[in-house]
Design a protein around this motif. Structure first.
Motif, PDB file in Angstrom:
ATOM      1  N   ASN A   1       0.850  -1.195   0.000  1.00 59.53           N
ATOM      2  CA  ASN A   1       0.000   0.000   0.000  1.00 59.53           C
ATOM      3  C   ASN A   1       0.882   1.240   0.000  1.00 59.53           C
ATOM      4  O   ASN A   1       1.955   1.245   0.604  1.00 59.53           O
ATOM      5  CB  ASN A   1      -0.901   0.017   1.230  1.00 59.53           C
ATOM      6  CG  ASN A   1      -1.975  -1.035   1.163  1.00 59.53           C
ATOM      7  OD1 ASN A   1      -2.414  -1.395   0.070  1.00 59.53           O
ATOM      8  ND2 ASN A   1      -2.378  -1.539   2.310  1.00 59.53           N
ATOM      9  N   PRO A   2       0.416   2.293  -0.669  1.00 56.42           N
ATOM     10  CA  PRO A   2       1.205   3.531  -0.659  1.00 56.42           C
ATOM     11  C   PRO A   2       1.256   4.103   0.756  1.00 56.42           C
ATOM     12  O   PRO A   2       0.340   3.899   1.553  1.00 56.42           O
ATOM     13  CB  PRO A   2       0.445   4.459  -1.607  1.00 56.42           C
ATOM     14  CG  PRO A   2      -0.937   3.916  -1.655  1.00 56.42           C
ATOM     15  CD  PRO A   2      -0.829   2.439  -1.411  1.00 56.42           C
ATOM     16  N   PRO A   3       2.318   4.793   1.098  1.00 56.40           N
ATOM     17  CA  PRO A   3       2.404   5.366   2.450  1.00 56.40           C
ATOM     18  C   PRO A   3       1.315   6.410   2.665  1.00 56.40           C
ATOM     19  O   PRO A   3       0.901   7.101   1.731  1.00 56.40           O
ATOM     20  CB  PRO A   3       3.790   6.002   2.489  1.00 56.40           C
ATOM     21  CG  PRO A   3       4.199   6.167   1.074  1.00 56.40           C
ATOM     22  CD  PRO A   3       3.469   5.131   0.280  1.00 56.40           C
ATOM     23  N   LEU A   4       0.835   6.468   3.881  1.00 60.09           N
ATOM     24  CA  LEU A   4      -0.188   7.453   4.234  1.00 60.09           C
ATOM     25  C   LEU A   4       0.445   8.840   4.314  1.00 60.09           C
ATOM     26  O   LEU A   4       1.603   8.975   4.699  1.00 60.09           O
ATOM     27  CB  LEU A   4      -0.823   7.104   5.585  1.00 60.09           C
ATOM     28  CG  LEU A   4      -1.613   5.794   5.610  1.00 60.09           C
ATOM     29  CD1 LEU A   4      -2.031   5.483   7.033  1.00 60.09           C
ATOM     30  CD2 LEU A   4      -2.820   5.876   4.711  1.00 60.09           C
ATOM     31  N   PRO A   5      -0.325   9.851   3.946  1.00 55.77           N
ATOM     32  CA  PRO A   5       0.235  11.199   4.055  1.00 55.77           C
ATOM     33  C   PRO A   5       0.537  11.538   5.510  1.00 55.77           C
ATOM     34  O   PRO A   5      -0.141  11.076   6.425  1.00 55.77           O
ATOM     35  CB  PRO A   5      -0.861  12.099   3.492  1.00 55.77           C
ATOM     36  CG  PRO A   5      -2.098  11.288   3.502  1.00 55.77           C
ATOM     37  CD  PRO A   5      -1.683   9.845   3.470  1.00 55.77           C
ATOM     38  N   ASN A   6       1.536  12.315   5.726  1.00 59.64           N
ATOM     39  CA  ASN A   6       1.942  12.712   7.063  1.00 59.64           C
ATOM     40  C   ASN A   6       0.921  13.714   7.605  1.00 59.64           C
ATOM     41  O   ASN A   6       0.801  14.814   7.098  1.00 59.64           O
ATOM     42  CB  ASN A   6       3.334  13.329   7.008  1.00 59.64           C
ATOM     43  CG  ASN A   6       4.032  13.254   8.344  1.00 59.64           C
ATOM     44  OD1 ASN A   6       3.499  12.657   9.267  1.00 59.64           O
ATOM     45  ND2 ASN A   6       5.207  13.831   8.425  1.00 59.64           N
TER      46      ASN A   6
END
Length: 119
Positions: free
Chosen positions: A6-11
């Motif tokens: 999964n793509p990293p979650l936005p900070n």
């Protein structure tokens, strides 16, 4: 074939909740800290077991908290702190049940647990 990632979650920067003057959070925190202060040098297990041993009938958590508040001479704060004490003593009762020292003895109003010392 490589496993799907999964793509990293936005900070996301979340500001911590701070209690404003007279806010609900401030009032709740005040109750909790006062209860912590009153219970500081006391053993919750002993408080709950002592009250249950002296009770003539199975007792609700709120009744245990009210009895403690009256006996500890909390004065005008007693009524205000009972809900926070009830929460604290509820956790204590769960631990006492796991240890086999206390048991549920039915319910009051079909909702609130009644507690008694395991005999």
């Amino acid at each position: 074939m490589a496993p799907h990632r999964n793509p990293p979650l936005p900070n996301q920067q979340q500001q911590p909740k701070t209690a404003g003057a007279n806010s609900k959070l401030d009032k709740t925190w005040g109750k909790v800290s006062r209860v912590t202060e009153f219970l500081k040098d006391r053993n919750n297990r002993h408080i709950v077991l002592d009250i249950l041993r002296r009770a003539e009938r199975p007792t609700t958590t709120a009744e245990i908290a009210e009895k403690f508040a009256n006996e500890a001479d909390l004065g005008s704060e007693a009524t205000r702190l009972v809900s926070a004490l009830t929460s604290r003593f509820s956790a204590t009762l769960s631990g006492l049940v796991k240890q086999g020292l206390v048991r549920q003895a039915g319910t009051a109003d079909g909702r609130r647990h009644l507690w008694e010392v395991s005999r």
